[in-house]
Design an enzyme around this catalytic site. Structure first.
Site, mmCIF file in Angstrom:
data_model
loop_
_atom_site.group_PDB
_atom_site.id
_atom_site.type_symbol
_atom_site.label_atom_id
_atom_site.label_comp_id
_atom_site.label_asym_id
_atom_site.label_seq_id
_atom_site.Cartn_x
_atom_site.Cartn_y
_atom_site.Cartn_z
ATOM 1 N N HIS A 76 41.955 38.032 41.003
ATOM 2 C CA HIS A 76 40.902 37.038 40.742
ATOM 3 C C HIS A 76 39.712 37.676 40.012
ATOM 4 C CE1 HIS A 76 42.284 33.382 42.595
ATOM 5 N NE2 HIS A 76 42.526 33.954 43.749
ATOM 6 N N HIS A 136 46.069 40.308 45.419
ATOM 7 C CA HIS A 136 45.851 38.922 44.980
ATOM 8 C C HIS A 136 44.361 38.704 44.658
ATOM 9 C CE1 HIS A 136 46.612 34.412 45.413
ATOM 10 N NE2 HIS A 136 45.290 34.490 45.441
ATOM 11 N N GLU A 137 43.496 39.193 45.543
ATOM 12 C CA GLU A 137 42.048 38.990 45.337
ATOM 13 C C GLU A 137 41.547 39.800 44.140
ATOM 14 O OE1 GLU A 137 40.809 36.510 46.737
ATOM 15 O OE2 GLU A 137 42.458 36.293 48.163
ATOM 16 N N CYS A 156 47.282 30.002 46.845
ATOM 17 C CA CYS A 156 45.911 30.306 46.454
ATOM 18 C C CYS A 156 45.042 29.070 46.650
ATOM 19 C CB CYS A 156 45.891 30.735 44.987
ATOM 20 S SG CYS A 156 44.248 31.127 44.371
HETATM 21 NI NI NI Z 1 43.729 33.129 45.258
#
Ligand code: NI
Length: 156
Positions: free
Chosen positions: A138, A134-135, A92
């Site tokens: 966030h 993954h995004e 990341c």
């Molecule tokens: Ni990331």
């Protein structure tokens, strides 16, 4: 366009749920600028995805490298996660130099708005599905290292 500083682990903006984007803002120059800046910042940092909170903007939008090039997704919603999960290495931009194995759904369906406010809906699979998950984390205030910790505790 401008390269924005990438926020790193330890900054509270990475641990809060980002706010929905007001669809009225889509198609405007200010939002287009945000997307341009995210794209440029992602490329310079050599990432395959970047979420707005990573440049300190707590809004539900991210850019992900798809097999056909980068796409921006606004207010994304996932559904129909596959039964199958896959483990693979992740890193990341906000956790530099750290890589670990994360279990993710192999595939899922996505609904979102484009940066111009057009609704889109599609299914994703494999590495692209991994980037989107993954995004999305966030946007929900979670880093992949938190996932790793959670999955190790559950022995996934
Ligand atoms: Ni990331």
């Amino acid at each position: 366009m401008a390269i924005r500083p990438i926020v790193r682990d330890g900054d509270p903006v990475l641990r809060i749920r980002a706010k929905e984007v007001d669809p009225k803002d889509l198609g405007g120059t200010e939002f287009a600028q945000l997307i341009e800046d995210m794209l440029e910042t992602m490329y310079v940092a050599k990432g395959v995805g970047i979420a707005a909170p990573q440049i300190g903007v707590s809004l539900r939008v991210f850019i992900a490298e798809s097999p056909d090039g980068p796409i921006a997704l606004v207010n994304p919603v996932f559904s129909r996660p596959s039964k199958k999960t896959l483990k693979d290495q992740e890193g990341c931009l906000s956790v530099p130099g750290h890589f670990d194995t994360v279990s993710r759904y192999k595939g899922l369906a996505v609904e979102a708005l484009t940066a111009e406010g057009k609704p889109v809906r599609f299914s994703v699979d494999g590495f692209f599905a991994r980037i989107l998950q993954h995004e999305m984390d966030h946007l929900d205030g979670m880093l992949f290292i938190d996932r790793v910790k959670e999955q190790k505790a559950r022995k996934v």
